[in-house]
Design a protein around this motif. Sequence first.
Motif, PDB file in Angstrom:
ATOM      1  N   VAL A 134       0.818  -1.217   0.000  1.00 54.11           N
ATOM      2  CA  VAL A 134       0.000   0.000   0.000  1.00 54.11           C
ATOM      3  C   VAL A 134       0.851   1.266   0.000  1.00 54.11           C
ATOM      4  O   VAL A 134       0.491   2.268  -0.637  1.00 54.11           O
ATOM      5  N   ILE A 135       1.973   1.240   0.688  1.00 54.56           N
ATOM      6  CA  ILE A 135       2.797   2.446   0.838  1.00 54.56           C
ATOM      7  C   ILE A 135       3.197   3.079  -0.496  1.00 54.56           C
ATOM      8  O   ILE A 135       3.141   4.310  -0.634  1.00 54.56           O
ATOM      9  N   PRO A 136       3.594   2.307  -1.521  1.00 58.30           N
ATOM     10  CA  PRO A 136       3.960   2.951  -2.797  1.00 58.30           C
ATOM     11  C   PRO A 136       2.848   3.814  -3.386  1.00 58.30           C
ATOM     12  O   PRO A 136       3.119   4.872  -3.965  1.00 58.30           O
ATOM     13  N   SER A 137       1.606   3.386  -3.226  1.00 60.26           N
ATOM     14  CA  SER A 137       0.497   4.174  -3.771  1.00 60.26           C
ATOM     15  C   SER A 137       0.239   5.436  -2.958  1.00 60.26           C
ATOM     16  O   SER A 137      -0.383   6.381  -3.447  1.00 60.26           O
ATOM     17  N   ILE A 138       0.733   5.462  -1.724  1.00 59.33           N
ATOM     18  CA  ILE A 138       0.527   6.632  -0.865  1.00 59.33           C
ATOM     19  C   ILE A 138       1.646   7.654  -1.039  1.00 59.33           C
ATOM     20  O   ILE A 138       1.391   8.854  -1.175  1.00 59.33           O
ATOM     21  N   VAL A 139       2.887   7.174  -1.034  1.00 62.36           N
ATOM     22  CA  VAL A 139       4.030   8.097  -1.096  1.00 62.36           C
ATOM     23  C   VAL A 139       4.615   8.216  -2.494  1.00 62.36           C
ATOM     24  O   VAL A 139       5.489   9.060  -2.731  1.00 62.36           O
ATOM     25  N   GLY A 140       4.167   7.374  -3.414  1.00 63.63           N
ATOM     26  CA  GLY A 140       4.622   7.486  -4.795  1.00 63.63           C
ATOM     27  C   GLY A 140       5.957   6.843  -5.097  1.00 63.63           C
ATOM     28  O   GLY A 140       6.587   7.167  -6.114  1.00 63.63           O
ATOM     29  N   THR A 141       6.401   5.930  -4.262  1.00 68.08           N
ATOM     30  CA  THR A 141       7.667   5.240  -4.514  1.00 68.08           C
ATOM     31  C   THR A 141       7.432   4.020  -5.401  1.00 68.08           C
ATOM     32  O   THR A 141       6.317   3.488  -5.453  1.00 68.08           O
ATOM     33  N   PRO A 142       8.468   3.550  -6.090  1.00 70.42           N
ATOM     34  CA  PRO A 142       8.328   2.312  -6.875  1.00 70.42           C
ATOM     35  C   PRO A 142       7.994   1.134  -5.965  1.00 70.42           C
ATOM     36  O   PRO A 142       8.381   1.115  -4.798  1.00 70.42           O
ATOM     37  N   ILE A 143       7.330   0.151  -6.495  1.00 72.95           N
ATOM     38  CA  ILE A 143       6.873  -0.978  -5.699  1.00 72.95           C
ATOM     39  C   ILE A 143       8.037  -1.759  -5.093  1.00 72.95           C
ATOM     40  O   ILE A 143       7.915  -2.346  -4.014  1.00 72.95           O
ATOM     41  N   ILE A 144       9.191  -1.761  -5.771  1.00 67.11           N
ATOM     42  CA  ILE A 144      10.332  -2.527  -5.263  1.00 67.11           C
ATOM     43  C   ILE A 144      11.371  -1.630  -4.580  1.00 67.11           C
ATOM     44  O   ILE A 144      12.507  -2.046  -4.369  1.00 67.11           O
ATOM     45  N   SER A 145      10.969  -0.433  -4.213  1.00 68.29           N
ATOM     46  CA  SER A 145      11.903   0.478  -3.543  1.00 68.29           C
ATOM     47  C   SER A 145      12.119   0.061  -2.089  1.00 68.29           C
ATOM     48  O   SER A 145      11.158  -0.257  -1.376  1.00 68.29           O
ATOM     49  N   PRO A 146      13.371   0.078  -1.622  1.00 64.65           N
ATOM     50  CA  PRO A 146      13.639  -0.223  -0.207  1.00 64.65           C
ATOM     51  C   PRO A 146      12.958   0.760   0.745  1.00 64.65           C
ATOM     52  O   PRO A 146      12.734   0.436   1.913  1.00 64.65           O
ATOM     53  N   LEU A 147      12.620   1.948   0.244  1.00 69.52           N
ATOM     54  CA  LEU A 147      11.949   2.939   1.088  1.00 69.52           C
ATOM     55  C   LEU A 147      10.612   2.418   1.611  1.00 69.52           C
ATOM     56  O   LEU A 147      10.181   2.793   2.703  1.00 69.52           O
ATOM     57  N   ASN A 148       9.964   1.572   0.843  1.00 71.12           N
ATOM     58  CA  ASN A 148       8.680   1.026   1.282  1.00 71.12           C
ATOM     59  C   ASN A 148       8.852   0.201   2.557  1.00 71.12           C
ATOM     60  O   ASN A 148       8.055   0.305   3.496  1.00 71.12           O
ATOM     61  N   VAL A 149       9.896  -0.605   2.579  1.00 73.07           N
ATOM     62  CA  VAL A 149      10.173  -1.424   3.761  1.00 73.07           C
ATOM     63  C   VAL A 149      10.571  -0.534   4.934  1.00 73.07           C
ATOM     64  O   VAL A 149      10.118  -0.737   6.066  1.00 73.07           O
ATOM     65  N   ILE A 150      11.396   0.462   4.664  1.00 71.62           N
ATOM     66  CA  ILE A 150      11.852   1.359   5.735  1.00 71.62           C
ATOM     67  C   ILE A 150      10.680   2.124   6.340  1.00 71.62           C
ATOM     68  O   ILE A 150      10.554   2.238   7.565  1.00 71.62           O
ATOM     69  N   ILE A 151       9.805   2.643   5.492  1.00 69.15           N
ATOM     70  CA  ILE A 151       8.654   3.407   5.988  1.00 69.15           C
ATOM     71  C   ILE A 151       7.731   2.511   6.809  1.00 69.15           C
ATOM     72  O   ILE A 151       7.279   2.883   7.900  1.00 69.15           O
ATOM     73  N   ALA A 152       7.451   1.321   6.286  1.00 68.30           N
ATOM     74  CA  ALA A 152       6.549   0.404   6.991  1.00 68.30           C
ATOM     75  C   ALA A 152       7.118   0.003   8.348  1.00 68.30           C
ATOM     76  O   ALA A 152       6.416   0.040   9.370  1.00 68.30           O
ATOM     77  N   LEU A 153       8.384  -0.357   8.375  1.00 66.09           N
ATOM     78  CA  LEU A 153       8.989  -0.787   9.638  1.00 66.09           C
ATOM     79  C   LEU A 153       9.182   0.379  10.604  1.00 66.09           C
ATOM     80  O   LEU A 153       9.180   0.185  11.823  1.00 66.09           O
ATOM     81  N   THR A 154       9.331   1.578  10.067  1.00 67.23           N
ATOM     82  CA  THR A 154       9.397   2.755  10.943  1.00 67.23           C
ATOM     83  C   THR A 154       8.058   2.960  11.645  1.00 67.23           C
ATOM     84  O   THR A 154       8.009   3.301  12.836  1.00 67.23           O
ATOM     85  N   LEU A 155       6.976   2.746  10.917  1.00 67.47           N
ATOM     86  CA  LEU A 155       5.643   2.849  11.529  1.00 67.47           C
ATOM     87  C   LEU A 155       5.475   1.800  12.627  1.00 67.47           C
ATOM     88  O   LEU A 155       4.981   2.104  13.722  1.00 67.47           O
ATOM     89  N   TYR A 156       5.889   0.574  12.337  1.00 66.01           N
ATOM     90  CA  TYR A 156       5.799  -0.487  13.342  1.00 66.01           C
ATOM     91  C   TYR A 156       6.678  -0.170  14.560  1.00 66.01           C
ATOM     92  O   TYR A 156       6.265  -0.361  15.707  1.00 66.01           O
ATOM     93  N   SER A 157       7.886   0.298  14.289  1.00 64.52           N
ATOM     94  CA  SER A 157       8.812   0.610  15.383  1.00 64.52           C
ATOM     95  C   SER A 157       8.255   1.716  16.271  1.00 64.52           C
ATOM     96  O   SER A 157       8.306   1.632  17.504  1.00 64.52           O
ATOM     97  N   THR A 158       7.716   2.741  15.638  1.00 64.47           N
ATOM     98  CA  THR A 158       7.133   3.843  16.406  1.00 64.47           C
ATOM     99  C   THR A 158       5.942   3.361  17.223  1.00 64.47           C
ATOM    100  O   THR A 158       5.772   3.747  18.384  1.00 64.47           O
TER     101      THR A 158
END
Length: 241
Positions: free
Chosen positions: A68-92
Amino acid sequence: MNWLIANWETVWPIIIQHTVLSVVPTVLGLVIALPLGMLLVGRPRGRGVAIVVASIVFTIPSLALFVVIPSIVGTPIISPLNVIIALTLYSTALLIRTVLESLDAVPDDVKDASSAIGYSPIKRVIAVELPLAIPVLVAGLRVVAVTNVSLVSVGAVIGVGGLGQLFTAGFQRDYPDQIFAGIITILVLAFIFDRVIAIIGVATTPWLRSDRVKAKRASRRTPNERTETAMLDTVIAKGDI
């Protein structure tokens, strides 16, 4: 293990990627949760809302969040940023509760004493409560770090999973050795993360080390020495010496 040794040159870059994808969200989660938790101390309504939101975020399946994150922030589906953003949300989400609980663990008499000598609420939290909250905070951070090491591997399903790539490749090739290599490496990585954070926790709480040393010395005393010490303390308390 033989497969891991034979393919070490291939696995090493994947380990680096997995480490980065695990460390960055853990640090970002702490950076976000720490000031937010400090801000919510003494605000029951805001605290309740934050805990509810954090609980909801953590219940979202990681794979769904990665997609879901790529459709929200506009990153490519295989971008490492998607994993970083998702895990940052979980960590927080995990750490916000830990921060609040760690600050709650500070004794009330310590808070009252710091206020009595003129500390403002913010200064009291930063200079007094936060250092005393480190043991509880470190315990929560260890859980978050190990959780992130595990969750990064899920990203392999979308093409960004660090050591999770060994799982998908091993499954596709029906090659258990590759899967076992991924499991072992992740376990070792999680253990290293846990130990590093634990060491940092010990290094930042020197007063606890001195307490442990005193406790060990006390435990080594003979029964007669303990009795003599107790009698001496009693005499001193009575004011006889």
